[in-house]
Design a protein around this motif. Structure first.
Motif, PDB file in Angstrom:
ATOM      1  N   PRO A  39      -3.089  21.107  -2.146  1.00 18.29           N
ATOM      2  CA  PRO A  39      -4.331  20.952  -1.397  1.00 18.29           C
ATOM      3  C   PRO A  39      -4.557  19.509  -0.953  1.00 18.29           C
ATOM      4  O   PRO A  39      -3.902  18.582  -1.445  1.00 18.29           O
ATOM      5  CB  PRO A  39      -5.410  21.394  -2.404  1.00 18.29           C
ATOM      6  N   SER A  40      -5.475  19.352  -0.015  1.00 16.60           N
ATOM      7  CA  SER A  40      -5.839  18.028   0.484  1.00 16.60           C
ATOM      8  C   SER A  40      -6.269  17.130  -0.682  1.00 16.60           C
ATOM      9  O   SER A  40      -7.030  17.564  -1.542  1.00 16.60           O
ATOM     10  CB  SER A  40      -6.980  18.208   1.487  1.00 16.60           C
ATOM     11  N   GLY A  41      -5.736  15.918  -0.704  1.00 15.89           N
ATOM     12  CA  GLY A  41      -6.131  14.967  -1.736  1.00 15.89           C
ATOM     13  C   GLY A  41      -5.348  15.098  -3.030  1.00 15.89           C
ATOM     14  O   GLY A  41      -5.588  14.360  -3.988  1.00 15.89           O
ATOM     15  N   GLY A  43      -2.302  14.293  -3.561  1.00 17.82           N
ATOM     16  CA  GLY A  43      -1.376  13.181  -3.783  1.00 17.82           C
ATOM     17  C   GLY A  43      -0.036  13.327  -3.088  1.00 17.82           C
ATOM     18  O   GLY A  43       0.883  12.544  -3.343  1.00 17.82           O
ATOM     19  N   LYS A  44       0.066  14.286  -2.177  1.00 18.56           N
ATOM     20  CA  LYS A  44       1.354  14.558  -1.521  1.00 18.56           C
ATOM     21  C   LYS A  44       1.871  13.346  -0.730  1.00 18.56           C
ATOM     22  O   LYS A  44       3.014  12.939  -0.898  1.00 18.56           O
ATOM     23  CB  LYS A  44       1.232  15.758  -0.564  1.00 18.56           C
ATOM     24  N   SER A  45       0.992  12.803   0.128  1.00 23.55           N
ATOM     25  CA  SER A  45       1.439  11.670   0.958  1.00 23.55           C
ATOM     26  C   SER A  45       1.727  10.452   0.081  1.00 23.55           C
ATOM     27  O   SER A  45       2.684   9.717   0.332  1.00 23.55           O
ATOM     28  CB  SER A  45       0.369  11.291   1.988  1.00 23.55           C
ATOM     29  N   THR A  46       0.907  10.264  -0.940  1.00 24.09           N
ATOM     30  CA  THR A  46       1.133   9.129  -1.848  1.00 24.09           C
ATOM     31  C   THR A  46       2.506   9.268  -2.506  1.00 24.09           C
ATOM     32  O   THR A  46       3.257   8.290  -2.616  1.00 24.09           O
ATOM     33  CB  THR A  46       0.026   9.082  -2.919  1.00 24.09           C
ATOM     34  N   LEU A  47       2.854  10.492  -2.907  1.00 24.84           N
ATOM     35  CA  LEU A  47       4.166  10.716  -3.532  1.00 24.84           C
ATOM     36  C   LEU A  47       5.281  10.419  -2.541  1.00 24.84           C
ATOM     37  O   LEU A  47       6.241   9.698  -2.860  1.00 24.84           O
ATOM     38  CB  LEU A  47       4.265  12.157  -4.062  1.00 24.84           C
TER      39      LEU A  47
END
Ligand SMILES: Nc1ncnc2c1ncn2[C@@H]1O[C@H](COP(=O)(O)OP(=O)(O)OP(=O)(O)O)[C@@H](O)[C@H]1O
Length: 225
Positions: A39-41, A43-47
């Motif tokens: 879901p949004s938030g 941490g996908k992009s951070t990972l």
């Protein structure tokens, strides 16, 4: 192979701390299409940014083919990224004042490659991703699907081992999403490149060999497809 151990990313603002990645361990083989879902938030992009060296984790290590990229100096990390990685983003990030083929050849020119050879290679790749007829169009005159094909060609031009894609179909309709994912699958099968794709679209993950699901900064499930 990509292998990360104990990845933690903490954002601090005033007295508040936010743990965007919380002790993440992740590992996957080269040559695969890997999806990171959640879901949004979560941490996908951070990972993705920590795995690819765009961002530094607060703690933990990332190994790419056994090289610890977390301990590399900035210049060495940049060189490693340019030589080994390609990037695809949701909003394509093409340069407006350059036409399609100029966008694609730019990474080669930055690496100091021959201009004529770079142009020929870029045109071949535009042909391969199905938009040679738009080679001299500027980004503002391309559809979303076409712009993403140019961005994919740009990501692949320096023959990277790994391509990182953050919501590559996020601004495309379902027909174009399907076509872009089919293209990624075809390129993966032909070139053996690793694709790591952040998405919250379950249909995108259907094209993957391996799916990691995230929630609240942690990997909560892992599936082989
Ligand atoms: N620079 C920053 N400073 C503070 N908090 C941040 C920063 N960048 C990200 N965050 C927070 O970290 C969390 C994870 O963000 P991230 O962008 O990795 O999530 P995501 O799963 O990719 O979300 P989305 O699907 O909406 O893009 C979010 O709560 C976000 O607000």
């Amino acid at each position: 192979m990509v292998n990360a151990e104990g990845l933690t990313k903490v954002y601090k603002s005033k007295e508040l701390e936010f743990r965007a990645l919380d002790d993440v361990n992740i590992s996957f083989d080269s040559g695969k299409i890997v999806s990171i879902l959640g879901p949004s938030g979560s941490g996908k992009s951070t990972l993705l940014n920590c795995l690819s060296g765009i961002d530094k984790p607060t703690s933990g290590n990332v190994f790419i083919d056994e090289k610890n990229i977390t301990t590399l100096k900035d210049d060495d990390l940049t060189e490693f990224r340019v030589k080994n990685m390609g990037f695809i983003f949701q909003f394509f990030n093409l340069i407006d004042v350059l036409n399609a083929v100029e966008n694609v050849e730019l990474p080669l020119l930055v690496l100091g490659k021959d201009k004529k050879e770079s142009r020929e290679k870029s045109l071949k790749l535009l042909d391969r991703v199905g938009i040679l007829n738009k080679a001299y169009n500027f980004p503002s005159t391309l559809s979303g699907g076409e712009a993403q094909r140019v961005a994919i060609a740009r990501a692949l031009i320096s023959e990277p081992k790994i391509v990182w894609a953050d919501e590559p179909t996020g601004s495309l309709d379902s027909k174009n999403s399907f076509e872009i994912m089919s293209l990624i699958k075809e390129l993966n099968e032909k070139n053996g490149q690793t694709f790591v794709i952040v998405t919250h679209d379950i249909r995108v993950s259907n094209f993957s060999h391996e799916i990691f699901k995230m929630d609240s900064g942690k990997i909560v499930a892992q599936e082989l497809v």
